[in-house]
Motif scaffolding. Sequence first.
Motif, PDB file in Angstrom:
ATOM      1  N   CYS A 197      -2.266   9.413  -6.435  1.00  0.00           N
ATOM      2  CA  CYS A 197      -0.853   9.481  -6.795  1.00  0.00           C
ATOM      3  C   CYS A 197      -0.664   9.332  -8.302  1.00  0.00           C
ATOM      4  O   CYS A 197      -1.506   8.757  -8.993  1.00  0.00           O
ATOM      5  CB  CYS A 197      -0.060   8.475  -6.002  1.00  0.00           C
ATOM      6  SG  CYS A 197       0.431   7.043  -6.864  1.00  0.00           S
ATOM      7  N   ASN A 206       2.265   8.094  -9.513  1.00  0.00           N
ATOM      8  CA  ASN A 206       3.428   7.207  -9.677  1.00  0.00           C
ATOM      9  C   ASN A 206       2.962   5.829 -10.132  1.00  0.00           C
ATOM     10  O   ASN A 206       1.774   5.520 -10.089  1.00  0.00           O
ATOM     11  CB  ASN A 206       4.174   7.070  -8.353  1.00  0.00           C
ATOM     12  CG  ASN A 206       4.479   8.410  -7.740  1.00  0.00           C
ATOM     13  OD1 ASN A 206       5.052   9.278  -8.397  1.00  0.00           O
ATOM     14  ND2 ASN A 206       4.072   8.613  -6.496  1.00  0.00           N
ATOM     15  N   ARG A 207       3.921   4.993 -10.475  1.00  0.00           N
ATOM     16  CA  ARG A 207       3.579   3.616 -10.839  1.00  0.00           C
ATOM     17  C   ARG A 207       4.598   2.663 -10.202  1.00  0.00           C
ATOM     18  O   ARG A 207       5.249   1.885 -10.883  1.00  0.00           O
ATOM     19  CB  ARG A 207       3.552   3.457 -12.361  1.00  0.00           C
ATOM     20  CG  ARG A 207       2.350   4.164 -13.008  1.00  0.00           C
ATOM     21  CD  ARG A 207       2.313   4.016 -14.500  1.00  0.00           C
ATOM     22  NE  ARG A 207       3.475   4.639 -15.134  1.00  0.00           N
ATOM     23  CZ  ARG A 207       4.394   3.991 -15.813  1.00  0.00           C
ATOM     24  NH1 ARG A 207       4.323   2.687 -15.980  1.00  0.00           N
ATOM     25  NH2 ARG A 207       5.411   4.638 -16.349  1.00  0.00           N
ATOM     26  N   CYS A 208       4.758   2.793  -8.883  1.00  0.00           N
ATOM     27  CA  CYS A 208       5.744   1.959  -8.193  1.00  0.00           C
ATOM     28  C   CYS A 208       5.407   0.479  -8.413  1.00  0.00           C
ATOM     29  O   CYS A 208       4.263   0.090  -8.184  1.00  0.00           O
ATOM     30  CB  CYS A 208       5.718   2.208  -6.687  1.00  0.00           C
ATOM     31  SG  CYS A 208       5.720   3.938  -6.246  1.00  0.00           S
ATOM     32  N   PHE A 230       6.054  -1.934  -6.633  1.00  0.00           N
ATOM     33  CA  PHE A 230       5.739  -2.620  -5.368  1.00  0.00           C
ATOM     34  C   PHE A 230       4.453  -2.111  -4.736  1.00  0.00           C
ATOM     35  O   PHE A 230       4.138  -2.441  -3.600  1.00  0.00           O
ATOM     36  CB  PHE A 230       6.899  -2.447  -4.373  1.00  0.00           C
ATOM     37  CG  PHE A 230       7.362  -1.039  -4.216  1.00  0.00           C
ATOM     38  CD1 PHE A 230       6.690  -0.163  -3.389  1.00  0.00           C
ATOM     39  CD2 PHE A 230       8.466  -0.571  -4.925  1.00  0.00           C
ATOM     40  CE1 PHE A 230       7.113   1.147  -3.260  1.00  0.00           C
ATOM     41  CE2 PHE A 230       8.898   0.733  -4.805  1.00  0.00           C
ATOM     42  CZ  PHE A 230       8.217   1.602  -3.968  1.00  0.00           C
ATOM     43  N   CYS A 231       3.701  -1.291  -5.474  1.00  0.00           N
ATOM     44  CA  CYS A 231       2.495  -0.696  -4.903  1.00  0.00           C
ATOM     45  C   CYS A 231       1.519  -1.783  -4.448  1.00  0.00           C
ATOM     46  O   CYS A 231       1.149  -2.667  -5.216  1.00  0.00           O
ATOM     47  CB  CYS A 231       1.816   0.182  -5.955  1.00  0.00           C
ATOM     48  SG  CYS A 231       0.336   0.954  -5.307  1.00  0.00           S
ATOM     49  N   LYS A 263      -5.445   5.300  -4.950  1.00  0.00           N
ATOM     50  CA  LYS A 263      -4.058   5.440  -4.491  1.00  0.00           C
ATOM     51  C   LYS A 263      -3.888   6.795  -3.822  1.00  0.00           C
ATOM     52  O   LYS A 263      -3.826   7.817  -4.489  1.00  0.00           O
ATOM     53  CB  LYS A 263      -3.110   5.326  -5.676  1.00  0.00           C
ATOM     54  CG  LYS A 263      -3.077   3.948  -6.275  1.00  0.00           C
ATOM     55  CD  LYS A 263      -2.053   3.920  -7.368  1.00  0.00           C
ATOM     56  CE  LYS A 263      -1.933   2.549  -7.965  1.00  0.00           C
ATOM     57  NZ  LYS A 263      -0.929   2.521  -9.021  1.00  0.00           N
ATOM     58  N   ASP A 264      -3.818   6.749  -2.522  1.00  0.00           N
ATOM     59  CA  ASP A 264      -3.715   7.982  -1.746  1.00  0.00           C
ATOM     60  C   ASP A 264      -2.289   8.520  -1.803  1.00  0.00           C
ATOM     61  O   ASP A 264      -1.336   7.808  -1.501  1.00  0.00           O
ATOM     62  CB  ASP A 264      -4.164   7.651  -0.313  1.00  0.00           C
ATOM     63  CG  ASP A 264      -3.474   8.454   0.760  1.00  0.00           C
ATOM     64  OD1 ASP A 264      -3.078   9.585   0.487  1.00  0.00           O
ATOM     65  OD2 ASP A 264      -3.348   7.926   1.888  1.00  0.00           O
ATOM     66  N   THR A 298       4.542  11.016  -1.564  1.00  0.00           N
ATOM     67  CA  THR A 298       5.807  11.034  -2.311  1.00  0.00           C
ATOM     68  C   THR A 298       6.235  12.434  -2.733  1.00  0.00           C
ATOM     69  O   THR A 298       7.340  12.608  -3.239  1.00  0.00           O
ATOM     70  CB  THR A 298       5.695  10.164  -3.584  1.00  0.00           C
ATOM     71  OG1 THR A 298       4.664  10.711  -4.408  1.00  0.00           O
ATOM     72  CG2 THR A 298       5.393   8.722  -3.239  1.00  0.00           C
TER      73      THR A 298
END
Length: 454
Positions: free
Chosen positions: A93, A95-97, A99-100, A116-117, A131
């Motif tokens: 992924c 992204n940099r959520c 809450f990851c 990170k799948d 996402t």
Amino acid sequence: MTNSSLQPAKISRVIPDSIGFEVGFDVGDAIVSINGICPRDLIDYQFLCADDVLEIEVQDTTGKTHHLEIEKDYDEDLGLEFETALFDGLMQCNNRCPFCFIDQQPEGKRDSLYLKDDDYRLSFLYGSYLTLTNLTEKEWQRIEQMRLSPLYVSVHATEPELRIRLLKNPRAGKILEQLKWFQERRLQIHAQVVVCPHINDGIHLEKTLLDLASFHQKYNPTVISAAVVPVGLTRFRPPDDELTPVTQAQAQAVIKQVQTLQKQFQKKLKTNFAWLADEWFLIARENLPSESDYEDYPQIGNGVGSIRQFIKSFLLTGKKLLPTTITTPKTLTWVVGNAVELAFEPLVNQLNQVNGLTVNLAALKSDYWGQEITVTGLLTGRDLISQLGGKNLGDGILLPTVMLKHDEQRFLDDVTVAEVSQALGIEIFCVTGVEELMQTCLQPISPASPPSPN
Ligand code: SF4
């Protein structure tokens, strides 16, 4: 992901008496191509195998290449399983959520624990959430052409700015256009919303669920269902992540809000459509919804209704399977997260009505993740060792496999079942589902002595 990372598909199992077995495939052989095409993943493999005649190029374990021709019915399976579903690597992924969960682990573990799948193929094959922010035009085309549906999409918010903020990715703001794309092609998705207090709750959550519900058309709905899940936080997260854990009052408010929306959806769409994960009720200390509220459990894989379904199945199966007495008395310790302690008490009482059987519930929290209330799936090997060490655990531990990584004998902290068994000096019985749990309770104790504690 590039084609240069494409590897032959390595066989991990040949099912006895299958076509692959008869042809002579061995574990360790690798399929290079089928009818001249190199499969990129299990989806390609299944698609290419749907033919009457297969010309297969195989590399054996010594590296030697063989060419086979197989004639079969087009829908007959070869009976082969592979080390991985992705022969060209995982799409990670971008992204940099905040809450990851991957970023909320301690440092210094195996590299694979930090992968990170965000791979649409795993979403299609196994129901993992993605996402849609990392797809190239080619992959969108493949989803359309191969009709990879339903996919499981982490939406979190439909307002562009808010979704960009949550995923920390400027590409995240196109979710409504993407849902239209699915709609125009009659492809379907299940959605999930991870609720972070003070960020995407309240009016934002309402807007998100209403937007998603507008894609639930009567026939062939685009968004089939939406799961609402509370954010999960661990003690390893960075201090400046803007996140706060869900409180009891917040959980109660979300339950009320979503249940009000469910009533509207029922009237209009004839389905609850938006589903609250079990954790909301555990945090709010409220009763779980009744069985009929879950309809056909569309989000069971996301922790929506799994406790209710387990209790129902336990009470139904128990009547059939549990005898009044067992000949050799035994005592077992059933390990669960403390979040389900109250809900599981009636089940333990039922087991203890069998003469000779004693089951003690060990409801633990996760000190490893730093959580006061813990669901069973998050307990780690270290939690078991630290909280059960020195206790009388009877003849063995009943360990729900939901605590273990998919297809592995390993907890989320990378500790193995054998290591826990060794440390506690007791046999561990891994159980999946109600029937296996009951059968393990009833079967005679094996004469094998427990492992020594050192
Ligand atoms: S999309 Fe998933 S894997 Fe990627 S950062 Fe967000 S939570 Fe982590």
